[in-house]
Design a protein around this motif. Structure first.
Motif, short mmCIF file in Angstrom:
data_model
loop_
_atom_site.label_atom_id
_atom_site.label_comp_id
_atom_site.label_asym_id
_atom_site.label_seq_id
_atom_site.Cartn_x
_atom_site.Cartn_y
_atom_site.Cartn_z
N UNK A 56 0.80 -1.20 0.00
CA UNK A 56 0.00 0.00 0.00
C UNK A 56 0.84 1.27 0.00
N UNK A 57 0.37 2.30 -0.66
CA UNK A 57 0.96 3.63 -0.86
C UNK A 57 2.03 3.63 -1.96
N UNK A 58 2.41 2.48 -2.50
CA UNK A 58 3.40 2.47 -3.58
C UNK A 58 2.74 2.89 -4.89
N UNK A 59 3.55 3.44 -5.80
CA UNK A 59 3.03 3.82 -7.11
C UNK A 59 4.13 3.80 -8.15
N UNK A 60 3.72 3.67 -9.40
CA UNK A 60 4.63 3.62 -10.54
C UNK A 60 4.07 4.46 -11.67
N UNK A 61 4.95 5.17 -12.36
CA UNK A 61 4.55 6.00 -13.49
C UNK A 61 5.11 5.42 -14.79
N UNK A 62 4.30 5.45 -15.84
CA UNK A 62 4.70 4.93 -17.14
C UNK A 62 4.41 5.98 -18.22
N UNK A 63 5.26 6.03 -19.22
CA UNK A 63 4.96 6.84 -20.41
C UNK A 63 4.55 5.90 -21.53
N UNK A 64 3.53 6.31 -22.29
CA UNK A 64 3.00 5.45 -23.34
C UNK A 64 2.64 6.30 -24.55
N UNK A 65 2.96 5.80 -25.72
CA UNK A 65 2.63 6.47 -26.97
C UNK A 65 1.39 5.81 -27.58
N UNK A 109 -0.57 10.32 -29.40
CA UNK A 109 0.65 10.92 -28.87
C UNK A 109 1.02 10.34 -27.51
N UNK A 110 1.91 11.02 -26.80
CA UNK A 110 2.47 10.51 -25.54
C UNK A 110 1.61 10.90 -24.35
N UNK A 111 1.45 9.92 -23.44
CA UNK A 111 0.68 10.12 -22.22
C UNK A 111 1.42 9.52 -21.03
N UNK A 112 1.01 9.94 -19.84
CA UNK A 112 1.58 9.42 -18.60
C UNK A 112 0.51 8.66 -17.84
N UNK A 113 0.83 7.44 -17.45
CA UNK A 113 -0.06 6.62 -16.63
C UNK A 113 0.56 6.43 -15.26
#
Length: 467
Positions: A369-378, A439-443
């Motif tokens: 819990x409280x962990x998170x990850x960011x991804x970039x995706x085209x 285009x590019x997005x952040x998840x």
């Protein structure tokens, strides 16, 4: 010319009898060939053009409880020629299908299989998939070996795992059910012991298991070699993985290799195959000469054998590996509550995100819990997309996560469902849909606090919503 009956009468081995089934003018047309006939003929064919056969590990457990009758039916329906089952003996001496010596993992029972009568075992309910104490119960019951062999009689062969110790009782079941030609016995017993069994039961199918500790057994069999050898190696440098050894086996029988776990074939696994078949099934066939592959991914293997590479990204979709989170510092592109990489996978130096290698599936693990990850995706084109995640967990509840796109509002909690094992990955829908421009997005995937979190993330997948 001898009649069909005469030729069958003088057969002295199952192999010889199988080759004597062709119709002759004296007897007319033979009975229609069924799937089990074809599987037996294929298993006994070790010629250079022999097709690779598929064996389903514990049946098709992705669709039904392992070692259950519906798992056997589903495996054959999905194209397997052979189904592997595990055998234990009940208190009253009846062979039943069960991998473990105890009941807790796969049923709602407790204690040892050997301490329960067959009637008591039949009353138990089987758990979903690979089981586990938190896996849901089904309506399906513990089958006897007789039940299983009747299911297989016209459908294919059965790999009788863990049956050698009770081989005479098992052979009795095969004779009683008329399925001697369907059952494949297996052991790594001393060759004289195997010879004695085969002499008593000349119509029995048998496969010998070899690794570096008993590699000499192949030559010890002499001219009476079994029609297949199960070859197990955890290192490509093992003797039994060498070209000369495998060529010797392949010259007289089938080479059976298991692709379920790393230690069975030096990491050439189902999961590696789903990423790149050249790392798994392709290597087992091309380098090691496998002509039978036992798998946990029946449909994918059958597709690969028929059409080539599998697990392709759907048209218009985007796949992002869990370990391919955006580079950067903790608190900027990711947050992990544990110091260092607690997993056994290829984590990034200096970063604390936990990465595990589950038999070829490199995944984010030790989720908290409280962990998170960011991804970039085209994103390839503008449209509505839904998120799916390939996950695994033996727990209920396994955990929840929320999705944020481009710093917008977070989604509601998405529940991760129990898949019955850490290595049993399943692509699960999230129900979250977002409108995305090309285009590019952040998840961002964020794990909820104060709820149990114990699951693994293999990859994310954005799929276009079809209207």
């Amino acid at each position: 010319m001898r009649s069909h009956r005469t030729r069958a009468a003088v057969c002295v081995t199952l192999t010889a009898c199988a080759l004597a089934l062709a119709p002759t003018p004296a007897t007319g047309t033979a009975p229609p060939e069924n799937a089990a006939d074809r599987a037996l003929r294929a298993f006994l064919d070790h010629g250079p053009k022999a097709a690779v056969m598929t064996a389903a590990h514990r049946g098709q457990w992705r669709k039904a409880p392992e070692n259950s009758l519906p798992a056997i039916r589903a495996a054959f329906a999905d194209g397997a020629e052979i189904v592997e089952v595990d055998i234990q003996l009940s208190k009253d001496g009846v062979p039943v299908l069960m991998h473990d010596e105890t009941l807790e993992r796969t049923t709602n029972g407790t204690g040892r299989v050997a301490d329960r009568t067959v009637a008591q075992l039949r009353a138990l309910r089987l758990r979903v998939g690979l089981g586990g104490r938190q896996a849901a119960l089904t309506r399906h019951r513990v089958p006897t070996l007789a039940d299983a062999m009747k299911e297989a009689r016209t459908r294919g062969l059965v790999n009788l795992d863990q049956a050698w110790r009770e081989r005479e009782a098992v052979m009795g079941v095969l004779k009683q059910t008329g399925t001697v030609r369907n059952g494949v016995f297996k052991s790594r017993a001393a060759v004289p012991e195997v010879r004695a069994f085969r002499a008593r039961h000349r119509d029995a199918l048998y496969m010998h298991l070899v690794d570096d500790d008993n590699a000499g057994a192949v030559k010890e069999f002499g001219k009476e070699r079994p029609p297949a050898f199960e070859v197990v190696f955890d290192d490509a440098e093992d003797e039994v993985a060498g070209p000369a050894f495998l060529k010797g086996v392949r010259g007289t029988g089938r080479v059976w290799i298991n692709s379920m776990r790393d230690e069975f074939a030096a990491g050439h696994t189902d999961e590696a195959s789903l990423i790149d078949p050249a790392r798994g099934w392709g290597r087992l066939i091309g380098t090691y000469g496998a002509t039978v592959i036992q798998t946990d991914n029946v449909e994918a293997l059958r597709t690969y054998l028929a059409k080539g590479p599998v697990n392709k990204v759907p048209p218009g979709a985007v796949r992002i590996q869990g370990e391919a989170y955006a580079p950067g510092k903790d608190g900027v592109t990711h947050h992990d509550t544990d110091p260092g990489n607690r997993g056994d996978g290829p984590g990034r130096p200096g970063e604390g995100v936990d990465i595990c290698d589950h038999d070829g599936a490199v995944a984010v693990c030790w989720m908290r819990g409280t962990e998170w990850l960011t991804y970039t995706v085209d994103v390839p084109r503008t449209g509505d997309y839904t998120l799916k995640a390939r996950v695994s967990s033996p727990y209920s509840p396994a955990g929840t996560y929320r999705l944020t796109v481009d710093r917008g509002p977070a989604s509601g909690p998405v529940r991760v469902a129990n898949t019955t094992a850490h290595h049993a990955f399943v692509l699960q829908g999230s129900g979250v849909t977002r409108r995305l421009d090309r285009g590019r997005h952040t998840l961002r995937i964020s794990l909820d606090d104060k709820v149990p979190q114990n699951w693994n993330l293999d990859h994310l997948q954005l799929e276009p919503v079809r209207r």
